[in-house]
Motif scaffolding. Sequence first.
Motif, PDB file in Angstrom:
ATOM      1  N   UNK A   1      37.866 -27.903 -50.164  1.00 22.77           N
ATOM      2  CA  UNK A   1      37.408 -27.266 -48.937  1.00 22.77           C
ATOM      3  C   UNK A   1      38.589 -26.751 -48.112  1.00 22.77           C
ATOM      4  N   UNK A   2      39.617 -27.577 -48.022  1.00 16.65           N
ATOM      5  CA  UNK A   2      40.808 -27.173 -47.266  1.00 16.65           C
ATOM      6  C   UNK A   2      41.498 -26.000 -47.961  1.00 16.65           C
ATOM      7  N   UNK A   3      41.476 -25.990 -49.282  1.00 18.31           N
ATOM      8  CA  UNK A   3      42.072 -24.891 -50.037  1.00 18.31           C
ATOM      9  C   UNK A   3      41.350 -23.575 -49.764  1.00 18.31           C
ATOM     10  N   UNK A   4      40.030 -23.617 -49.702  1.00 18.54           N
ATOM     11  CA  UNK A   4      39.249 -22.406 -49.433  1.00 18.54           C
ATOM     12  C   UNK A   4      39.522 -21.888 -48.028  1.00 18.54           C
ATOM     13  N   UNK A   5      39.606 -22.782 -47.059  1.00 16.38           N
ATOM     14  CA  UNK A   5      39.885 -22.386 -45.673  1.00 16.38           C
ATOM     15  C   UNK A   5      41.278 -21.786 -45.560  1.00 16.38           C
ATOM     16  N   UNK A   6      42.237 -22.381 -46.239  1.00 27.61           N
ATOM     17  CA  UNK A   6      43.609 -21.870 -46.214  1.00 27.61           C
ATOM     18  C   UNK A   6      43.692 -20.491 -46.857  1.00 27.61           C
ATOM     19  N   UNK A   7      43.032 -20.324 -47.993  1.00 28.15           N
ATOM     20  CA  UNK A   7      43.038 -19.021 -48.650  1.00 28.15           C
ATOM     21  C   UNK A   7      42.328 -17.961 -47.822  1.00 28.15           C
ATOM     22  N   UNK A   8      41.231 -18.339 -47.177  1.00 29.31           N
ATOM     23  CA  UNK A   8      40.518 -17.389 -46.315  1.00 29.31           C
ATOM     24  C   UNK A   8      41.382 -16.994 -45.117  1.00 29.31           C
ATOM     25  N   UNK A   9      42.100 -17.944 -44.551  1.00 29.00           N
ATOM     26  CA  UNK A   9      42.982 -17.639 -43.417  1.00 29.00           C
ATOM     27  C   UNK A   9      44.077 -16.674 -43.841  1.00 29.00           C
ATOM     28  N   UNK A  10      44.657 -16.891 -45.000  1.00 29.00           N
ATOM     29  CA  UNK A  10      45.692 -15.979 -45.486  1.00 29.00           C
ATOM     30  C   UNK A  10      45.121 -14.600 -45.800  1.00 29.00           C
ATOM     31  N   UNK A  11      43.931 -14.564 -46.345  1.00 25.51           N
ATOM     32  CA  UNK A  11      43.287 -13.294 -46.649  1.00 25.51           C
ATOM     33  C   UNK A  11      43.025 -12.489 -45.378  1.00 25.51           C
ATOM     34  N   UNK A  12      42.430 -13.123 -44.379  1.00 26.71           N
ATOM     35  CA  UNK A  12      42.135 -12.411 -43.138  1.00 26.71           C
ATOM     36  C   UNK A  12      43.416 -12.039 -42.400  1.00 26.71           C
ATOM     37  N   UNK A  13      44.427 -12.878 -42.463  1.00 21.35           N
ATOM     38  CA  UNK A  13      45.710 -12.530 -41.859  1.00 21.35           C
ATOM     39  C   UNK A  13      46.309 -11.298 -42.495  1.00 21.35           C
TER      40      UNK A  13
END
Length: 66
Positions: A1-13
């Motif tokens: 779950x934390x991995x998905x949130x981190x990847x989504x944050x990097x994607x949106x950034x």
Amino acid sequence: MILIITLAALLFGGLFYVAALQSALPPRRWALLGCLFGPAAFPLFMAKRRWSLICARGMAYALLRA
């Protein structure tokens, strides 16, 4: 779950960084906002983009001509 949130944050950034570069806005600031708030920062981005366009062109310039 934390991995998905981190990847989504990097994607949106990254997406906000590229969009800010194309719109002549400060890219690092928008990349940070994209990482922190994700797609919730999109309406704020669009409003800032529109405001900078109006300031650059002036109030008398029509974006849509009939």
